[in-house]
Design an enzyme around this catalytic site. Structure first.
Site, PDB file in Angstrom:
ATOM      1  N   MET A  78       0.855  -1.200   0.000  1.00  0.00           N
ATOM      2  CA  MET A  78       0.000   0.000   0.000  1.00  0.00           C
ATOM      3  C   MET A  78       0.887   1.244   0.000  1.00  0.00           C
ATOM      4  SD  MET A  78      -2.966   1.135  -0.264  1.00  0.00           S
ATOM      5  CE  MET A  78      -4.337   0.038   0.017  1.00  0.00           C
ATOM      6  N   GLY A  79       1.730   1.329  -1.031  1.00  0.00           N
ATOM      7  CA  GLY A  79       2.568   2.519  -1.206  1.00  0.00           C
ATOM      8  C   GLY A  79       1.836   3.488  -2.119  1.00  0.00           C
ATOM      9  N   ARG A  80       2.602   4.324  -2.789  1.00  0.00           N
ATOM     10  CA  ARG A  80       1.973   5.351  -3.654  1.00  0.00           C
ATOM     11  C   ARG A  80       1.079   4.709  -4.708  1.00  0.00           C
ATOM     12  NH1 ARG A  80       7.036   6.711  -4.421  1.00  0.00           N
ATOM     13  NH2 ARG A  80       7.923   8.210  -3.001  1.00  0.00           N
ATOM     14  N   ILE A  81       1.575   3.681  -5.383  1.00  0.00           N
ATOM     15  CA  ILE A  81       0.795   3.079  -6.474  1.00  0.00           C
ATOM     16  C   ILE A  81      -0.387   2.298  -5.903  1.00  0.00           C
ATOM     17  CG2 ILE A  81       0.852   1.443  -8.417  1.00  0.00           C
ATOM     18  CD1 ILE A  81       3.836   2.291  -8.777  1.00  0.00           C
ATOM     19  N   ARG A 112       7.549  -6.146  -9.676  1.00  0.00           N
ATOM     20  CA  ARG A 112       8.771  -6.646 -10.295  1.00  0.00           C
ATOM     21  C   ARG A 112       8.650  -8.153 -10.348  1.00  0.00           C
ATOM     22  NH1 ARG A 112       9.644  -2.303 -11.835  1.00  0.00           N
ATOM     23  NH2 ARG A 112      11.461  -0.960 -11.546  1.00  0.00           N
ATOM     24  N   GLU A 134      13.541 -10.583 -17.440  1.00  0.00           N
ATOM     25  CA  GLU A 134      12.663  -9.789 -18.304  1.00  0.00           C
ATOM     26  C   GLU A 134      13.426  -9.436 -19.569  1.00  0.00           C
ATOM     27  OE1 GLU A 134       9.828  -7.102 -16.282  1.00  0.00           O
ATOM     28  OE2 GLU A 134      10.818  -5.580 -17.503  1.00  0.00           O
ATOM     29  N   HIS A 154       6.210  -4.864 -19.730  1.00  0.00           N
ATOM     30  CA  HIS A 154       6.536  -3.815 -18.744  1.00  0.00           C
ATOM     31  C   HIS A 154       6.031  -2.448 -19.231  1.00  0.00           C
ATOM     32  CE1 HIS A 154       9.539  -2.789 -15.322  1.00  0.00           C
ATOM     33  NE2 HIS A 154       8.597  -1.877 -15.385  1.00  0.00           N
TER      34      HIS A 154
HETATM   35  C1  8YV Z   1       9.350   2.211 -15.607  1.00  0.00           C
HETATM   36  C2  8YV Z   1       8.947   1.072 -13.390  1.00  0.00           C
HETATM   37  O1  8YV Z   1       8.775   2.139 -16.857  1.00  0.00           O
HETATM   38  O2  8YV Z   1       9.291   3.207 -12.423  1.00  0.00           O
HETATM   39  C3  8YV Z   1       9.444   2.000 -12.338  1.00  0.00           C
HETATM   40  O3  8YV Z   1       9.988   1.474 -11.341  1.00  0.00           O
HETATM   41  O4  8YV Z   1       8.931  -0.072 -13.201  1.00  0.00           O
HETATM   42  C4  8YV Z   1       8.424   1.509 -14.674  1.00  0.00           C
HETATM   43  O5  8YV Z   1       7.311   2.289 -14.459  1.00  0.00           O
HETATM   44  C5  8YV Z   1      10.701   1.692 -15.702  1.00  0.00           C
HETATM   45  O6  8YV Z   1      11.401   1.563 -14.520  1.00  0.00           O
HETATM   46  C6  8YV Z   1      11.510   2.559 -16.637  1.00  0.00           C
HETATM   47  O7  8YV Z   1      12.434   1.809 -17.238  1.00  0.00           O
END
Ligand code: 8YV
Length: 314
Positions: A149-152, A232, A261, A280
């Site tokens: 439950m962080g920013r996102i 991730r 990835e 991604h």
């Molecule tokens: C990015 C992300 O696109 O911000 C991050 O940590 O995983 C992605 O939103 C990515 O890191 C950019 O390469």
């Protein structure tokens, strides 16, 4: 004299414009074969998640700053940078809306069979409308479990309220402010997994979260539930996920991230029909990318000038 800038992957024209003539650019793959060049590098802009640890930093004795494009810095060993007094910048706050939107895009796509339905609708089998096909999971009124439950995670919870979802969350510790503001309820990881119709992974990858979701956790989920990973790849055990999808422990999964990835092209997960996979794309909007680029360059230039970084993570 321009600064000597190291990059791992070609930068887009917007970022090159922002840099103007401040920097002379060198590619990591060339610099790794040229110690003298590495020795002159002033700044390192990590654009494509290059693994960056103390052994690389030690080969760049003039390095003043590492500026990461993106918020997640799991590919940079922050302790190594700290030990060498190299500030590391990232781009918090500029990816939240886009990544939360994408979490929902994947949630809806997997829960409502959009990708598999698209393939069917284009294929020769679609000869007549059949109401028996592709019954999904209702999103309205269902239970969403947000891990992280962080920013996102908080923006995902806001999106969920529009769908009148019942939202559980799991975090290192309960967040009473988020509960009051968003109407979400704290749950242990096990309780969240057992009760949710959709589980979204929105936590950072850290030593504590690595492989947090494995066999034991997937077995707790409902056979009708879906797992969405926009965090991730390392937070999830992919072998366990394959078992879960093959043996129908869960109804399906949607991944925006994997480890490695990309996955090897012959990876068995890529053959699973109950899996949606994206390359991604969480923050891949024109708006987010522009703001991320701006902050990455601002962090870089501040570090090169010996100033405080606008967003310093380590
Ligand atoms: C990015 C992300 O696109 O911000 C991050 O940590 O995983 C992605 O939103 C990515 O890191 C950019 O390469």
């Amino acid at each position: 004299m321009p600064y000597q800038l190291l990059i791992d992957t070609a930068l887009p024209p917007t970022m090159l414009d922002m840099l103007g003539d401040t920097c002379e650019i060198h590619f990591l793959k060339d610099a790794l074969r040229d110690e003298a060049l590495l020795g002159r590098i002033d700044g390192y802009l990590t654009y494509g998640h290059p693994p960056t640890d103390g052994s690389l930093m030690d080969r760049m004795p003039s390095l003043k700053v590492i500026s990461n494009f993106g918020v997640g810095v799991d590919h940079v060993v922050l302790a190594d940078a700290r030990a060498r007094n190299i500030p590391v910048g990232n781009t918090p706050g500029f990816v939240d809306g886009a990544t939360a939107d994408f979490t929902f895009a994947l949630l809806m796509a997997v829960g409502r069979n959009i990708v598999i339905g698209d393939h069917y609708a284009r294929g020769p089998e679609f000869t007549h409308y059949d109401p028996n096909l592709w019954h999904g999971q209702e999103i309205y009124g269902s239970t969403l479990g947000i891990v992280g439950m962080g920013r996102i995670g908080k923006v995902v919870a806001k999106r969920a309220s529009g769908f009148e979802m019942n939202v559980l969350y799991h975090n290192r510790k309960p967040d009473p402010q988020a509960e009051a503001a968003l109407g979400v309820r704290y749950a242990s990881l096990n309780e969240l997994l057992q009760q949710s119709d959709f589980v979204t992974l929105n936590m950072p990858l850290t030593p504590e979260t690595r492989r947090m979701i494995g066999r034991e956790q997937l077995l707790l989920m409902k056979p009708t539930a879906y797992l969405i990973n926009v965090a991730r790849g390392g937070v999830l055990d992919h072998d366990a996920l394959l078992d879960a999808l093959q043996n129908k422990w869960i109804a399906g999964a949607a991944l925006d991230v994997t480890e490695p990835e990309p996955l090897p092209r012959d990876h068995p997960l890529l053959k699973m029909e109950n899996l949606i996979i994206a390359p991604h794309l969480g923050s891949a909007t024109r708006q987010s990318r522009y703001q991320m680029a701006r902050r990455t360059i601002d962090n870089l230039l501040a570090g090169l000038r010996g100033e405080e970084l606008p967003s310093r993570v380590g």
